[in-house]
Design a protein around this motif. Structure first.
Motif, PDB file in Angstrom:
ATOM      1  N   SER A 270      28.595  25.044 -21.476  1.00  0.00           N
ATOM      2  CA  SER A 270      28.440  26.311 -22.200  1.00  0.00           C
ATOM      3  C   SER A 270      28.810  27.481 -21.299  1.00  0.00           C
TER       4      SER A 270
ATOM      5  N   ALA B 196      24.660  15.596 -25.355  1.00  0.00           N
ATOM      6  CA  ALA B 196      25.156  16.487 -26.403  1.00  0.00           C
ATOM      7  C   ALA B 196      25.118  15.753 -27.739  1.00  0.00           C
TER       8      ALA B 196
ATOM      9  N   SER C  14      25.713  20.465 -18.923  1.00  0.00           N
ATOM     10  CA  SER C  14      24.336  20.175 -19.311  1.00  0.00           C
ATOM     11  C   SER C  14      23.862  18.845 -18.726  1.00  0.00           C
TER      12      SER C  14
ATOM     13  N   ILE D  58      27.509  11.451 -25.421  1.00  0.00           N
ATOM     14  CA  ILE D  58      27.469  12.189 -26.685  1.00  0.00           C
ATOM     15  C   ILE D  58      26.692  11.347 -27.695  1.00  0.00           C
TER      16      ILE D  58
ATOM     17  N   LEU E  37      30.505  20.491 -26.090  1.00  0.00           N
ATOM     18  CA  LEU E  37      29.611  19.322 -26.080  1.00  0.00           C
ATOM     19  C   LEU E  37      29.213  19.013 -24.639  1.00  0.00           C
ATOM     20  N   GLY E  38      28.218  19.719 -24.163  1.00  0.00           N
ATOM     21  CA  GLY E  38      27.744  19.454 -22.800  1.00  0.00           C
ATOM     22  C   GLY E  38      28.143  20.502 -21.791  1.00  0.00           C
TER      23      GLY E  38
END
Length: 473
Positions: free
Chosen positions: A280, A306, A302, A240, A277-278
């Motif tokens: 979806s 993020a 992802s 992050i 955060l990472g």
């Protein structure tokens, strides 16, 4: 990916108790927890406390508190590595006997010299295998005054490869890898070794963790293969970043997860925000814990880092505050009001929450706004009085006070009707009464809807403050 019919999905979160549960760790735990829940599997909590000098009971408790606040209770554990040392020692003994490990008597200074020599030669700095037994090789004499470490005999040929759940195929040449120390000179096993034994012993099927562990993965795979264990599937999530694109740090708000509780965030908002955060699911931004579990799939993790966005977190938190019942908000805000030296019992706090929650981003903000009803009355300053409590305004306030005293019922609708009546009688627009009323009764120019504020403050309080204002004109 779909769950195997013959295999129970088993994931784990394995923090080191050298500090609080931070945001990156919490997100890793969340993904592992959600994956297990999605597949009706088992989520294991393991405390990796072999770093005796840095591990503390306070840090362990901070991790447990953070997990509990976020609602990620484990199905098994917490297990503590320091309580499993005998198992690690038994496995090390077995690996020594089977030729997968060996005693190394090189001193730390000698190993540093080996690495420096390799570095100067343009090679990867590493241990040179002085004590690695090979057919036909003569080992140096054993130093009598030195306790050995135990090293894993890493394969020297080929590559170690795996199909990462997040990053896809990864392959690292074994020639890049050191003969890893798996037990220190004092006999304590090392992190990378304990991790493998634990994953093997606990039958972990999927390891979801930060991509700072990628370099550990080939070492762990090789040890697991030497033990004859089944390899888990690995997935490495990117880190992050802060809003400025740099690694998340304390200056960005990378503090203990429990600090967000102190700062007035709801746990369901934190779970929702961390999940995004990472990961979806289409364009969905707000979703329940149950929806997250139902939707969670590692294919939607992802590959890129993020970015932490405090404004987005506040937006998500504001949504969950609006969705919360007034009763729940009152329970959570009451102790925060007490911290501000207010009295949460001075008013119908649930009704206050109903009035304030549409505009609040945090519970702390709710508490601060609630001090209008729960804190001491602070009259308006001279400048505010001079601007808004003009002779004309005071005449209107006096008329309002007289009619308010005889209202059959003190409710928001009744006060709303009275305000409209007085405005009509004096041929005024709303600000000409609303602002002087606020200044006189609350000491502030801006408040939520004035009829609701007057209703919650109560007839006695409102009339008393109006009388004091009119006496001092």
């Amino acid at each position: 990916m779909s769950s195997s019919t013959s295999q129970t999905i088993r994931t784990r979160f394995a923090p080191s108790p050298t500090g609080y549960l931070h945001l990156g760790g919490a997100r890793t735990a969340l993904f592992s927890w959600a994956f297990a829940r999605h597949h009706n599997g088992v989520f294991v909590l393991r405390i990796e406390d072999t770093d005796i000098e840095r591990s503390t009971p306070e840090a362990v408790q901070a991790i447990l508190n953070g997990m509990d606040w976020l609602g990620m209770q484990p199905d098994e554990g917490p297990f503590y590595q320091m309580e499993r040392v005998e198992l690690y020692r038994d496995v090390i003994e077995r690996m020594l006997n089977e030729g997968h490990a060996y005693y190394c008597y090189s001193s730390p200074e000698e190993v540093n010299a080996m690495r420096e020599k390799a570095r100067l030669a343009g090679l990867k700095p590493r241990y040179d295998g002085t004590w690695r037994p090979e057919p036909g090789k003569t080992l140096p004499p054993v130093p009598q005054d030195r306790k050995p470490v135990v090293r894993f005999k890493t394969p020297q040929d080929g590559a170690t490869s795996w199909n990462d759940l997040v990053k896809g195929p990864i392959s690292i040449d074994n020639s890049e890898l050191d003969d890893l120390v798996i037990a220190r000179a004092d006999g304590t096993p090392t992190y990378n070794f304990c991790v493998v034994v634990d994953d093997w012993d606990m039958q972990i099927t999927h390891v979801i963790r930060g991509d700072d562990h990628i370099n550990n993965t080939p070492r762990q795979i090789n040890i697991l293969r030497a033990l004859g264990g089944t390899l888990p599937q690995y997935g490495h999530v990117p880190m992050i970043l802060g809003p400025d694109g740099e690694k998340l740090s304390k200056r960005h708000g990378a503090v203990s997860v429990m600090q967000y509780d102190d700062d007035g965030y709801l746990p369901e908002a934190m779970v929702n925000y961390l999940a995004r955060l990472g990961w979806s699911h289409g364009n969905d931004e707000v979703f329940s814990r149950e929806q997250f579990i139902e939707w969670f799939d590692t294919r939607n993790l992802s590959k890129s880092a993020a970015q932490w966005d405090p404004k987005k977190l506040n937006w998500v938190n504001a949504h969950y505050i609006r969705e919360s019942s007034n009763q729940r908000l009152a329970e959570k805000v009451a102790p925060r009001i007490v911290k501000l030296d207010g009295n949460p019992e001075a008013v119908d706090l649930e009704a206050v929450m109903g009035l304030l929650k549409e505009r609040a981003e945090t519970l702390n903000q709710l508490a601060e706004e609630a001090m209008l009803f729960c804190g001491p009355y602070i009259p308006a300053d001279a400048e505010l009085k001079q601007e808004h409590l003009t002779p004309e305004a005071l005449t209107v306030l006096a008329d309002f006070a007289g009619q308010a005293a005889t209202l059959p019922e003190w409710t928001t609708p009744a006060l709303s009707d009275l305000i409209k009546t007085v405005l009509k009688q004096h041929n005024l627009k709303m600000p000409k009464l609303g602002i002087p009323l606020r200044v006189a009764v609350t000491g502030r120019k801006q408040t939520p809807a004035v009829d609701a504020v007057l209703s919650l403050l109560g007839r006695e309080t409102v009339l008393k403050r109006l009388a004091a204002t009119l006496e001092n004109r």
